[in-house]
Design a protein around this motif. Structure first.
Motif, short mmCIF file in Angstrom:
data_model
loop_
_atom_site.label_atom_id
_atom_site.label_comp_id
_atom_site.label_asym_id
_atom_site.label_seq_id
_atom_site.Cartn_x
_atom_site.Cartn_y
_atom_site.Cartn_z
N GLY A 189 68.37 13.90 65.99
CA GLY A 189 67.24 13.45 66.80
C GLY A 189 67.46 13.66 68.28
N SER A 190 68.66 13.39 68.76
CA SER A 190 68.93 13.60 70.18
C SER A 190 68.96 15.09 70.51
CB SER A 190 70.26 12.94 70.56
OG SER A 190 71.34 13.56 69.89
N GLY A 191 69.37 15.90 69.55
CA GLY A 191 69.44 17.34 69.79
C GLY A 191 68.09 17.94 70.14
N GLY A 192 67.00 17.35 69.61
CA GLY A 192 65.67 17.83 69.95
C GLY A 192 65.35 17.69 71.42
N GLY A 193 66.02 16.74 72.08
CA GLY A 193 65.81 16.57 73.52
C GLY A 193 66.26 17.77 74.33
N PHE A 194 67.11 18.60 73.72
CA PHE A 194 67.57 19.83 74.37
C PHE A 194 66.37 20.70 74.74
CE2 PHE A 194 70.04 23.79 74.65
CZ PHE A 194 71.23 23.34 75.21
N PHE A 195 65.28 20.60 73.96
CA PHE A 195 64.11 21.45 74.19
C PHE A 195 63.29 21.01 75.40
CE2 PHE A 195 64.25 22.04 69.35
CZ PHE A 195 65.15 23.10 69.48
N SER A 196 63.64 19.85 75.99
CA SER A 196 62.94 19.45 77.21
C SER A 196 63.25 20.41 78.35
CB SER A 196 63.31 18.02 77.60
OG SER A 196 64.69 17.90 77.88
N GLU A 250 43.17 34.07 70.31
CA GLU A 250 42.71 33.59 71.61
C GLU A 250 43.27 32.19 71.90
OE1 GLU A 250 38.57 32.78 74.12
OE2 GLU A 250 38.49 33.67 72.10
N GLY A 251 43.99 32.07 72.97
CA GLY A 251 44.52 30.79 73.41
C GLY A 251 45.81 30.35 72.75
N GLY A 252 46.33 31.12 71.82
CA GLY A 252 47.57 30.71 71.17
C GLY A 252 47.92 31.55 69.96
N TYR A 253 48.33 30.86 68.88
CA TYR A 253 48.78 31.55 67.67
C TYR A 253 48.28 30.82 66.43
CZ TYR A 253 52.19 33.83 70.77
OH TYR A 253 52.80 34.54 71.78
N ARG A 254 48.16 31.57 65.34
CA ARG A 254 47.93 30.99 64.02
C ARG A 254 49.26 31.10 63.27
NH1 ARG A 254 43.58 27.78 62.85
NH2 ARG A 254 41.86 28.40 64.20
N VAL A 255 49.78 29.95 62.84
CA VAL A 255 51.12 29.92 62.26
C VAL A 255 51.07 29.46 60.81
CG1 VAL A 255 53.48 29.05 62.52
CG2 VAL A 255 52.03 29.33 64.55
N THR A 256 51.85 30.15 59.98
CA THR A 256 52.00 29.78 58.58
C THR A 256 53.49 29.84 58.24
OG1 THR A 256 49.83 30.63 57.93
CG2 THR A 256 51.47 30.40 56.18
N GLY A 257 53.96 28.86 57.51
CA GLY A 257 55.38 28.90 57.13
C GLY A 257 55.86 27.62 56.49
N GLN A 258 57.09 27.68 56.03
CA GLN A 258 57.75 26.53 55.41
C GLN A 258 59.20 26.52 55.86
OE1 GLN A 258 56.66 25.76 51.30
NE2 GLN A 258 58.75 25.09 50.81
N TRP A 259 59.69 25.34 56.24
CA TRP A 259 61.04 25.23 56.79
C TRP A 259 61.79 24.09 56.10
CZ3 TRP A 259 56.55 25.99 59.43
CH2 TRP A 259 56.45 27.17 60.19
N LYS A 260 63.05 24.34 55.77
CA LYS A 260 63.88 23.37 55.05
C LYS A 260 64.70 22.52 56.02
CE LYS A 260 65.95 24.71 51.24
NZ LYS A 260 65.15 24.01 50.22
N TYR A 261 65.17 21.39 55.48
CA TYR A 261 66.18 20.54 56.12
C TYR A 261 65.76 20.03 57.50
CZ TYR A 261 68.73 23.12 52.54
OH TYR A 261 69.12 23.71 51.36
N CYS A 262 64.58 19.43 57.58
CA CYS A 262 64.08 18.87 58.84
C CYS A 262 64.42 17.38 58.90
CB CYS A 262 62.59 19.11 58.96
SG CYS A 262 62.14 20.86 58.91
N SER A 263 65.64 17.07 59.28
CA SER A 263 66.12 15.69 59.30
C SER A 263 65.24 14.82 60.20
CB SER A 263 67.57 15.64 59.77
OG SER A 263 68.41 16.37 58.92
N GLY A 264 64.92 13.63 59.70
CA GLY A 264 64.08 12.71 60.45
C GLY A 264 62.60 12.99 60.30
N ALA A 265 62.24 13.79 59.31
CA ALA A 265 60.84 14.20 59.15
C ALA A 265 59.89 13.02 58.99
CB ALA A 265 60.71 15.14 57.95
N GLU A 266 60.36 11.94 58.37
CA GLU A 266 59.45 10.84 58.04
C GLU A 266 59.06 9.98 59.24
OE1 GLU A 266 61.89 9.28 54.88
OE2 GLU A 266 60.45 9.96 53.39
N PHE A 267 59.77 10.08 60.36
CA PHE A 267 59.40 9.30 61.54
C PHE A 267 59.27 10.15 62.80
CE2 PHE A 267 64.03 8.96 60.87
CZ PHE A 267 64.50 9.50 62.06
N ALA A 268 59.36 11.48 62.66
CA ALA A 268 59.27 12.37 63.81
C ALA A 268 57.87 12.32 64.44
CB ALA A 268 59.60 13.80 63.40
#
Length: 351
Positions: free
Chosen positions: A80-87, A120-138
């Protein structure tokens, strides 16, 4: 290990929930409250967002202490703290939205297992990603996707910050350890992501300039996960000592186990000493602008060696604890399973 970040009362509260966490596969709200109160998901976030601006050596010690209390708790604090790196990477227009809330925390994946199409204005994204720790309260989800431009050129990777409502959580975390981390897969289907919610993990946003944001991501992550393993190793030793205390004084096993515990305890302390000396020394060089590829590579090597050493210590102890070690209801078995699961992370794998 001397407690610095957590009080004895907090340790007791966390451990009193261990059986429930292992059984139900989720972290209770009262333990999340401890994390929010201590701003542990914001260790690397600037103070303007309620962050603590923690150095790498200090944060790794916090990860170790949290993990020595409980594996799932420590893993969630670390991830969870590691995500703060993206700030230090995200565009300044979205920083308040992503990082300012008291309960702000990012879950996500680094694997580029999604595709993005420019619109226009961004992207259309499709995908699936594994092992997203903390997903239930992110509160935010980040993931990497390859941009398909239709021009036949090599696709480029970009990172995307999804809102909670855009993501479907696939509750598929079924590992035998770290059971309360909620490390589920996430999925998006043709979701629109505006340009301002895209970023590159290799580019600074020019807004945040703390030294931790110029530290290479790979040794940063490896050091963090190694701190988790060291904390779990300390808990393994603690629980093995408890088993020793349960043995009758006349038991022939007692002096043998005492000898093994002393040997492996000394080995663990040697690993910790080498690891922290390396991290502290490299951080000092980094602050002085004198750390290069060779020094960062040394951190990676020490992390891999430390992780392998902790695994070996655990397996050296296991045969001496009899069926107690194999009983899924014992604290030793829980931390044993947590440690083996955590050690499978690719960044600290033997290869």
């Amino acid at each position: 290990m001397e407690l610095k970040e957590f009080t004895e009362q907090e340790v007791e509260k966390i451990r009193s929930n261990e059986e429930q966490m292992d059984r139900e596969g989720a972290i209770p709200d009262e333990l999340l409250a401890i994390i929010y109160d201590k701003q542990l998901f914001k260790l690397f976030v600037p103070e303007r967002f309620g962050g603590r601006r923690t150095s790498l050596p200090e944060s790794v010690r916090i990860f170790e202490e949290a993990s020595s209390i409980n594996g799932s708790f420590g893993w969630l604090v670390t991830i969870g703290s590691g995500g703060g790196f993206f700030s230090g990477n995200m565009k300044k227009e979205v920083l308040d939205d992503v990082f300012l809330p008291r309960n702000a925390v990012i879950a996500g994946s680094g694997a580029p297992t999604g595709t993005a199409v420019k619109c226009e204005g961004g992207y259309r994204v499709t995908g699936q990603w594994k092992y997203c720790s903390g997903a239930e309260f992110a509160t935010t989800f980040t993931a990497n996707a390859m941009i398909e431009d239709g021009a036949g050129e090599e696709p480029a990777m970009r990172s995307f910050a999804f809102t909670e409502k855009q993501v479907e959580i696939l509750r598929d975390w079924n590992a035998f350890g770290l059971k309360a981390t909620g490390s589920h897969s996430i999925k998006v289907e043709n979701v629109f992501v505006p340009e301002e919610r895209t970023f590159s993990i290799f580019e600074s946003n020019g807004v945040v300039d703390d030294p931790v944001f110029s530290y290479p991501f790979m040794p940063f992550a490896q050091a963090s996960f190694t701190g988790v393993l060291l904390g779990l190793g300390l808990r393994v030793m603690e629980e093995a000592e408890h088993y020793l205390d349960m043995l009758a004084e006349e038991s022939a096993k007692k002096p043998v186990l005492r000898k093994v515990l002393d040997e492996q305890g000394d080995r663990l302390e040697a690993l910790r000493s080498t690891f922290y000396n390396t991290i502290d020394g490299n951080w000092s060089l980094h602050l002085e602008g004198e750390s290069g590829h060779e020094q960062y590579d040394e951190v990676s090597e020490v992390c891999a060696g430390t992780a392998q050493g902790v695994r070996e210590i655990v397996f050296a102890l296991y045969p001496y604890l009899g069926m107690y070690a194999s009983d899924r209801g014992t604290p030793f078995n829980r931390v044993f399973r947590d440690l083996l699961t955590a050690s499978q992370h690719a960044l600290i794998a033997p290869y």
